[in-house]
Design a protein around this motif. Structure first.
Motif, short mmCIF file in Angstrom:
data_model
loop_
_atom_site.label_atom_id
_atom_site.label_comp_id
_atom_site.label_asym_id
_atom_site.label_seq_id
_atom_site.Cartn_x
_atom_site.Cartn_y
_atom_site.Cartn_z
N ASP A 1 0.81 -1.23 0.00
CA ASP A 1 0.00 0.00 0.00
C ASP A 1 0.84 1.28 0.00
OD1 ASP A 1 -2.34 -1.48 0.12
OD2 ASP A 1 -2.29 -1.59 2.31
N MET A 2 2.15 1.14 -0.24
CA MET A 2 3.04 2.30 -0.14
C MET A 2 2.67 3.40 -1.15
SD MET A 2 5.42 3.87 1.34
CE MET A 2 6.24 2.68 2.38
N HIS A 3 2.28 3.01 -2.36
CA HIS A 3 1.92 4.02 -3.37
C HIS A 3 0.72 4.85 -2.91
CE1 HIS A 3 1.16 5.98 -7.15
NE2 HIS A 3 -0.06 5.44 -7.22
N GLU A 4 -0.29 4.19 -2.36
CA GLU A 4 -1.47 4.90 -1.90
C GLU A 4 -1.13 5.88 -0.78
OE1 GLU A 4 -5.80 3.93 0.16
OE2 GLU A 4 -4.57 2.30 -0.65
N ILE A 5 -0.28 5.44 0.19
CA ILE A 5 0.12 6.32 1.29
C ILE A 5 0.93 7.51 0.77
CG2 ILE A 5 1.40 6.43 3.46
CD1 ILE A 5 -1.18 4.81 3.54
N TYR A 6 1.79 7.24 -0.20
CA TYR A 6 2.60 8.33 -0.79
C TYR A 6 1.70 9.38 -1.44
CZ TYR A 6 5.10 10.64 -4.59
OH TYR A 6 5.58 11.58 -5.47
N MET A 7 0.68 8.95 -2.21
CA MET A 7 -0.20 9.90 -2.88
C MET A 7 -1.03 10.69 -1.86
SD MET A 7 0.56 9.68 -6.00
CE MET A 7 -0.74 10.73 -6.63
N GLU A 8 -1.47 10.00 -0.78
CA GLU A 8 -2.20 10.72 0.28
C GLU A 8 -1.33 11.79 0.92
OE1 GLU A 8 -3.76 8.10 3.18
OE2 GLU A 8 -5.19 7.10 1.84
N THR A 9 -0.07 11.45 1.18
CA THR A 9 0.83 12.40 1.84
C THR A 9 1.13 13.60 0.93
OG1 THR A 9 1.82 10.53 3.00
CG2 THR A 9 3.00 12.63 3.09
N TYR A 10 1.30 13.32 -0.38
CA TYR A 10 1.55 14.43 -1.30
C TYR A 10 0.34 15.37 -1.35
CZ TYR A 10 2.83 17.08 -5.44
OH TYR A 10 3.13 18.10 -6.29
N GLU A 11 -0.87 14.78 -1.35
CA GLU A 11 -2.07 15.61 -1.32
C GLU A 11 -2.15 16.40 -0.02
OE1 GLU A 11 -5.46 17.27 -2.97
OE2 GLU A 11 -3.95 15.95 -3.89
N LEU A 12 -1.60 15.82 1.06
CA LEU A 12 -1.60 16.50 2.36
C LEU A 12 -0.76 17.78 2.33
CD1 LEU A 12 -2.65 16.16 5.28
CD2 LEU A 12 -0.53 14.94 5.80
N THR A 13 0.27 17.82 1.47
CA THR A 13 1.10 19.03 1.39
C THR A 13 0.30 20.23 0.86
OG1 THR A 13 1.86 18.49 -0.86
CG2 THR A 13 3.21 17.71 0.99
N GLN A 14 -0.84 19.95 0.17
CA GLN A 14 -1.65 21.05 -0.33
C GLN A 14 -2.27 21.87 0.81
OE1 GLN A 14 -1.48 21.76 -3.31
NE2 GLN A 14 -1.75 20.07 -4.75
N GLU A 15 -2.28 21.28 2.02
CA GLU A 15 -2.86 22.00 3.16
C GLU A 15 -2.03 23.23 3.56
OE1 GLU A 15 -5.78 21.50 4.43
OE2 GLU A 15 -6.12 19.79 3.08
#
Length: 776
Positions: free
Chosen positions: A515-529
């Motif tokens: 699930d590393m790819h999914e976690i990576y994409m979630e974290t990148y989206e988190l930087t938009q905050e």
């Protein structure tokens, strides 16, 4: 039998020895040459500085003394002109021969008071005569010095009537020219040219300056603050004067070397002084550099002989030292050749001993470096490629991932992993300035700083360059405030060493390796905050609220408030509503905040379009608004951009509204002026009352729209009609003036002369004569 010298063959067998000799000799020649050049340059520089400083001191003293002489002449001319008998004679419209003789005698006494005074005039504009200390009474039209008469009659040159440098042609001597400084004292400036005129002999005045130094080909020039030549020992054209002015500073003293356009390199010494605060003079003295440095040639030739002797001695010592240096080198080469069983020089190898020895060592070192670098590069590139694929793609099984960990030497556990992302702030500006290669180097440096700052922790990690604007970190650390502070320290170190701000986001824990790819994409989206938290923020997924909020819509009462403010052109009220909305938006997540902002902009755009008579600019388009919000990156950047856009658009709407209204007001005011032109009470207040406006507002409006004050407009209209009446009728001037609203004759005469440069009577005569000649 021919004799053969054994030296050349010996030298051919030892090229290294010859190189040593050559290098030592070259170094010797270079050192001696540099030493000689420095000595010659330093001596020239020192001599020039001493001469320049001394010449500057002499010129400053001479300039001050000359200025004092000129100031004495100025004071003497002013005190002499105050003589009551001279003043009465210059302003009288009649006189007797005795009066003329008395005045001439006084002028002769003034001239004889100082040998620097060339001549003295007394000009009477009422009798059109000139009493001259040289010729006595003269008719002004036949006076030999017509130049001063023309200067005093011209309003432009009459304003510069003190300290006039000029050339005077002397009578009774075949019109021999003489350079003089002319001082004029008007008795009725602006009304007549009756004046006291004193001519100072420039050559006598500059006696101290001429004897300042005895250099051959020396040139002395004095310029005033209007770049006129007061005095010059040599004839100069305008280009030479401009060249001297460009190199000589006003009101300062000093010296410099400069390349003259016609005379080669010159030493220029300059000094500035003020004459009673009325006029500034710049004294400039130039001397050819060759005249100053002529005697240094002897010093240079003596130095050359000394350096040649030193060179021969140094060459002998160099040869002896080279022999001693070469012997150990030859022994080392023989030992290396025996050890490696190499071939002798000349059989496939370089004949140069040092090249041979160097080739042996370089070849071995290159082999070692090449193998080491190839192993390191393959290891590094392979691990980087796998980690990017590990985060960017989905692997099918945990066993496959584990085997890749082993192959590339990645020391990470198979559970309890998370991802942190360091994202570069203002990346769009950074990418416009730096190439992809520079950006790659920046990310590499960021990875090293993160690795170094976090490796002291007991938790393991791997940094990954993901390209574009961010670096990812795979962490084995559990969520804690302590480790969050460590990430913040890494963030601060990146800014300290690389001058780059970053936003750090730390995502949730990894359920499984696949699930590393999914976690990576979630974290990148988190930087938009960072949009709501701002740049350089640390955003942790576990610390944020989970449930998304609702989109913000502008309340009906707020829409009504904005509509009312738009109709009044009140930007402050509109911005006040926007700011209150922004406060609520700051509490939303990135997606909800961005969509709410777009909705808010579309509502404001709709309201502005309803109150605008023309379409809004393309910057209000949906695509443009969304693009700008994304580019701003944070709410702190969005707010000033948003306020500037709204303010500018509202200003354009208000300006379009007021343009047609102002034009109508100006036309109405001009019609009222023409209707009430004969009314002496016609004024700005009368116009403002008629238009139901305040006086100050109407004055400012009229000035802004017509670039002319209301008073000037009224005077201009009245003067136009008065001029027509002066030409077409023989009526006295006073009734004509009063008929057109001028209650004060003094005011009328002042305005008329300012406008036309002559009195009304002169205007009537001039234009009637012109009309008569046309009829003829």
């Amino acid at each position: 039998m021919k004799f053969r010298h054994p030296l050349p063959a010996s030298l051919k067998r030892h090229p290294t020895y010859m190189k040593l000799i050559f290098y030592f000799v070259s170094a010797n020649v270079l050192v001696l040459g540099i030493s000689f050049a420095l000595l010659y340059w330093q001596s020239s520089k020192t001599l020039l500085k001493e001469i320049g400083d001394h010449s500057e001191s002499l010129l400053v003293n001479s300039a001050r003394n000359t200025a004092r002489l000129m100031e004495w002449a100025l004071e003497f001319s002013f005190s002499s002109s105050n003589d009551s008998a001279l003043k009465v004679y210059a302003l009288s419209d009649q006189y007797s021969d005795f009066d003329t003789f008395e005045v001439w005698s006084r002028l002769m006494d003034i001239k004889n008071a100082n040998p620097s005074i060339d001549s003295v005039y007394l000009i009477n504009d009422y009798t059109n005569t000139v009493v001259d200390s040289r010729l006595g009474l003269n008719d002004a039209g036949a006076f030999y010095d017509q130049d001063i008469i023309e200067r005093l009659q011209d309003p432009v040159t009459a304003n510069h009537s003190v300290l006039i440098p000029r050339t005077l042609s002397l009578p009774l001597t075949g019109n021999t020219p003489k350079e003089v400084m002319t001082i004029v004292r008007f008795y009725e400036k602006g009304s007549s040219i009756s004046a006291f005129v004193m001519n100072i002999d420039t050559h006598n005045l500059m006696t101290l300056l001429q004897n300042n130094s005895k250099y051959a080909n020396r040139s002395v020039t004095v310029l005033n603050d209007r770049d006129e030549t007061v005095y010059s020992s040599t004839a100069l054209d305008q280009k030479q004067i401009a060249e001297l002015r460009n190199h000589g500073s006003k009101a300062e003293s000093g010296w410099k070397l400069f390349h003259s356009r016609t005379q080669g390199e010159q030493l220029m010494v300059y000094a500035g002084t003020s004459i009673k605060g009325i006029q500034d003079w710049t004294f400039i003295e130039t001397v050819p550099k060759s005249v100053i440095l002529g005697k240094i040639t002897v010093l240079r030739n003596t130095s050359l002989i000394l350096f040649f002797v030193l060179f021969v001695a140094s060459l002998t010592v160099t040869v002896l030292i080279s022999k001693r240096v070469y012997s150990p080198i030859q022994e080392l080469i023989s030992r290396v050749m025996r050890q490696h069983q190499a071939e002798k020089p000349g059989l496939g190898y370089s004949a140069n001993e040092l090249d041979y020895l160097s080739n042996v060592f370089i070849a071995q070192r290159n082999q070692i470096d090449e193998l080491t670098e190839q192993w390191r590069l393959n290891k590094f590139l392979g691990r980087e490629r796998f980690l990017r694929d590990f985060l960017g793609e989905t692997y099918h099984s945990a066993e496959e991932i584990g085997s890749q960990f082993v192959e590339w030497g990645i020391d990470l556990p198979k559970d309890q992993l998370s991802v942190a992302i360091f994202r570069i702030d203002h990346f769009s500006e950074f990418s416009e300035t730096y190439s992809e290669k520079d950006r790659r180097l920046l990310r590499f440096a960021m990875s090293n700083i993160i690795q170094e700052s976090l490796q002291s922790s007991k938790h393991k990690l791997q940094t990954v360059d993901m390209g574009d604007d961010h670096v990812a970190v795979v962490l084995s650390a559990p969520l804690s405030e302590e480790y969050a502070k460590k990430l913040q320290v890494s963030q601060q170190l990146i800014e300290q060493y690389l001058s780059v701000g970053t936003t750090v986001a730390w995502g949730r824990m990894l359920p499984s390796l696949t699930d590393m790819h999914e976690i990576y994409m979630e974290t990148y989206e988190l930087t938009q905050e960072r949009f709501r938290f701002g740049h350089r923020a640390l955003i942790v997924k576990a610390w944020l609220p989970g449930a998304p909020g609702e989109l913000y819509h502008l309340p009906v009462n707020k829409e009504r408030q904005i509509a009312q403010a738009l109709s009044r052109g009140n930007a402050d009220s509109v911005l006040e509503v926007i700011r209150s909305a922004v406060v609520k938006l700051r509490e939303m997540s990135y997606f909800e905040c961005k969509m709410s902002l777009i909705t808010l902009f579309m509502d404001i755009r709709r309201l502005m379009q309803e109150h605008s008579g023309q379409p809004l600019p393309s910057s209000w388009g949906l695509t443009s608004i969304e693009k700008q919000i994304i580019q701003q990156e944070t709410m702190e950047n969005v707010v000033p951009w948003m306020e500037a856009l709204i303010t500018k658009t509202l200003e354009d709407i208000v300006a379009a509204r007021s343009l047609s209204k102002n034009v109508a007001l100006i036309e109405q005011a001009d019609r009222f002026i023409e209707e009430q032109l004969t009314d002496p009470n016609l004024s700005a207040k009368m116009l403002a009352d008629h238009l139901d406006l305040s006086v100050n507002y109407f004055r400012s409006l009229y000035k802004a729209e017509t670039n002319q004050s209301i008073t000037d407009k009224i005077s201009e209209k009245r003067l136009t009609f008065i001029c027509q009446e002066l030409i077409s009728s023989d009526s006295p001037i006073e009734p004509i003036v009063q008929n057109f609203g001028f209650s004060s004759l003094n005011t009328f005469y002042s305005i008329f002369k300012k406008m036309y440069g002559m009195t009304p009577a002169q205007y009537r005569r001039k234009h009637r004569n012109g009309n008569t000649m046309e009829n003829i």
